[in-house]
Design an enzyme around this catalytic site. Structure first.
Site, mmCIF file in Angstrom:
data_model
loop_
_atom_site.group_PDB
_atom_site.id
_atom_site.type_symbol
_atom_site.label_atom_id
_atom_site.label_comp_id
_atom_site.label_asym_id
_atom_site.label_seq_id
_atom_site.Cartn_x
_atom_site.Cartn_y
_atom_site.Cartn_z
ATOM 1 N N SER A 7 10.433 -11.131 -4.239
ATOM 2 C CA SER A 7 9.610 -10.006 -3.795
ATOM 3 C C SER A 7 10.193 -8.706 -4.328
ATOM 4 C CB SER A 7 9.563 -9.950 -2.264
ATOM 5 O OG SER A 7 9.102 -8.669 -1.868
ATOM 6 N N HIS A 32 6.373 -11.855 -6.742
ATOM 7 C CA HIS A 32 5.649 -11.630 -5.482
ATOM 8 C C HIS A 32 5.551 -10.123 -5.267
ATOM 9 C CE1 HIS A 32 4.228 -12.739 -1.436
ATOM 10 N NE2 HIS A 32 4.917 -11.687 -1.008
ATOM 11 N N ASP A 34 4.102 -7.027 -3.043
ATOM 12 C CA ASP A 34 3.663 -6.711 -1.675
ATOM 13 C C ASP A 34 2.961 -5.367 -1.605
ATOM 14 O OD1 ASP A 34 4.680 -8.944 -0.038
ATOM 15 O OD2 ASP A 34 6.630 -8.290 -0.786
ATOM 16 N N MET A 36 0.964 -2.667 0.619
ATOM 17 C CA MET A 36 0.820 -2.259 2.030
ATOM 18 C C MET A 36 0.081 -0.932 2.121
ATOM 19 S SD MET A 36 4.684 -3.028 3.285
ATOM 20 C CE MET A 36 5.465 -4.602 2.965
ATOM 21 N N HIS A 65 0.273 -9.989 -2.796
ATOM 22 C CA HIS A 65 0.119 -10.179 -1.349
ATOM 23 C C HIS A 65 -0.417 -8.881 -0.746
ATOM 24 C CE1 HIS A 65 2.428 -10.953 2.725
ATOM 25 N NE2 HIS A 65 1.121 -10.924 2.870
ATOM 26 N N MET A 67 -1.406 -6.675 2.084
ATOM 27 C CA MET A 67 -1.302 -6.399 3.521
ATOM 28 C C MET A 67 -2.125 -5.137 3.784
ATOM 29 S SD MET A 67 2.698 -7.364 3.835
ATOM 30 C CE MET A 67 2.867 -7.321 2.059
ATOM 31 N N MET A 136 3.572 -16.199 7.051
ATOM 32 C CA MET A 136 4.555 -15.153 7.333
ATOM 33 C C MET A 136 5.600 -15.679 8.320
ATOM 34 S SD MET A 136 3.560 -12.780 5.380
ATOM 35 C CE MET A 136 5.008 -11.802 5.793
ATOM 36 N N ASP A 174 7.099 -16.608 3.544
ATOM 37 C CA ASP A 174 7.374 -15.205 3.215
ATOM 38 C C ASP A 174 8.053 -14.490 4.371
ATOM 39 O OD1 ASP A 174 7.418 -12.706 2.104
ATOM 40 O OD2 ASP A 174 5.239 -12.436 2.069
HETATM 41 C C1 DX5 Z 1 7.036 -8.551 4.225
HETATM 42 C C2 DX5 Z 1 6.685 -8.933 2.812
HETATM 43 C C3 DX5 Z 1 7.695 -9.839 2.212
HETATM 44 C C4 DX5 Z 1 9.065 -9.242 2.142
HETATM 45 C C5 DX5 Z 1 10.067 -10.324 2.013
HETATM 46 O O1 DX5 Z 1 6.030 -7.778 4.768
HETATM 47 O O2 DX5 Z 1 5.442 -9.593 2.765
HETATM 48 O O3 DX5 Z 1 7.271 -10.333 0.968
HETATM 49 O O4 DX5 Z 1 9.205 -8.332 1.096
HETATM 50 O O5 DX5 Z 1 11.313 -9.734 2.045
HETATM 51 P P1 DX5 Z 1 12.576 -10.448 2.655
HETATM 52 O O6 DX5 Z 1 12.817 -11.677 1.823
HETATM 53 O O7 DX5 Z 1 13.643 -9.428 2.484
HETATM 54 O O8 DX5 Z 1 12.290 -10.794 4.090
HETATM 55 ZN ZN ZN Z 2 4.919 -10.754 0.882
#
Ligand code: DX5
Ligand code: ZN
Length: 217
Positions: A7, A32, A34, A36, A65, A67, A136, A174
């Site tokens: 990630s 990956h 993320d 947000m 991903h 969010m 998650m 994740d």
């Molecule tokens: C959390 C994200 C993850 C996160 C994982 O909201 O979706 O992908 O970055 O990070 P670690 O491995 O540090 O928990």
């Molecule tokens: Zn993620």
């Protein structure tokens, strides 16, 4: 062997090119990414523009991903940015089936993420439409959180659902994945391990990716 999906949320964004090159040269399988929006989750990260730059550094699979609320408004923009797979949250979609159709019609793999409080049975009638279930194992929004132990049981339930339905879906875990818990996650039935903190806060990120890839060997 599991697929490893570092990630980028935990990367150094002032040295994004360096960190992308490291992942590209490593044993990692996926990037990956993320996204947000500050509405679905209490944090804001990055969007299609940054993903477009990351795309130029690698030919590996870019696993985006989302969010975010109303992901249907942005699916095309992420396709244009170079996403190979687009994952939406079950909790953010009123018409999840339609969301998955949209993603596939744009030529991307369709993923569904579920929060820690969402039971696996909510996927029963949609599992055959899903390419990747992103389960998650922390509450989404931040890297570096602790793995929620109840996830192990949910992975087993999801694996059973996938086997009984004949769905091709991969199980992606994740949040809070470490070198210590990776084996129990894989033994429960996971196919893909996402890891941010574990990789980027380690002294040798590339070696840590390799260690995750070779879990249990
Ligand atoms: C959390 C994200 C993850 C996160 C994982 O909201 O979706 O992908 O970055 O990070 P670690 O491995 O540090 O928990
Ligand atoms: Zn993620």
């Amino acid at each position: 062997m599991p697929l490893i999906a570092p990630s980028l949320l935990s990367a150094n964004f002032l040295h994004l090119n360096r960190d992308c090159e490291m992942i590209d040269k490593s044993e990692a399988d996926w990037f990956h990414l993320d996204v947000m929006d500050g509405r679905f989750v209490p944090n804001i990260s990055f969007g299609p523009m940054i993903i477009g730059f990351i795309r130029k550094t690698t030919r590996k699979y870019c696993d985006v991903h989302l969010m975010i609320e109303e992901p249907e408004k942005y699916a095309e923009a992420f396709k244009e940015a170079g996403a190979d797979g687009l994952t939406v949250h079950l909790e953010a979609c009123k018409h999840l089936h339609r969301n998955l159709q949209q993603i596939k019609s744009l030529g991307m793999k369709a993923g569904v993420a579920i929060n820690p409080h969402s039971p696996v049975c909510l996927l029963t009638d949609i599992i055959n439409q899903i390419d990747t279930v992103c389960m998650m194992s922390v509450n989404p929004g931040f890297g570096g959180q602790q793995f929620i132990p109840e996830t192990i049981n949910k992975i087993k339930q999801l694996k059973a659902l996938i086997l009984s339905s004949g769905s091709p879906a991969l199980i992606e875990i994740d949040g809070g994945v470490t070198l210590e818990n990776a084996k129990s996650i894989l033994d429960a039935g996971a196919d893909v391990l996402v890891a941010g903190n574990t990789i980027f806060k380690s002294p040798d990120p590339s070696a840590t990716i390799s260690a995750l890839k070779n879990t249990g060997r």
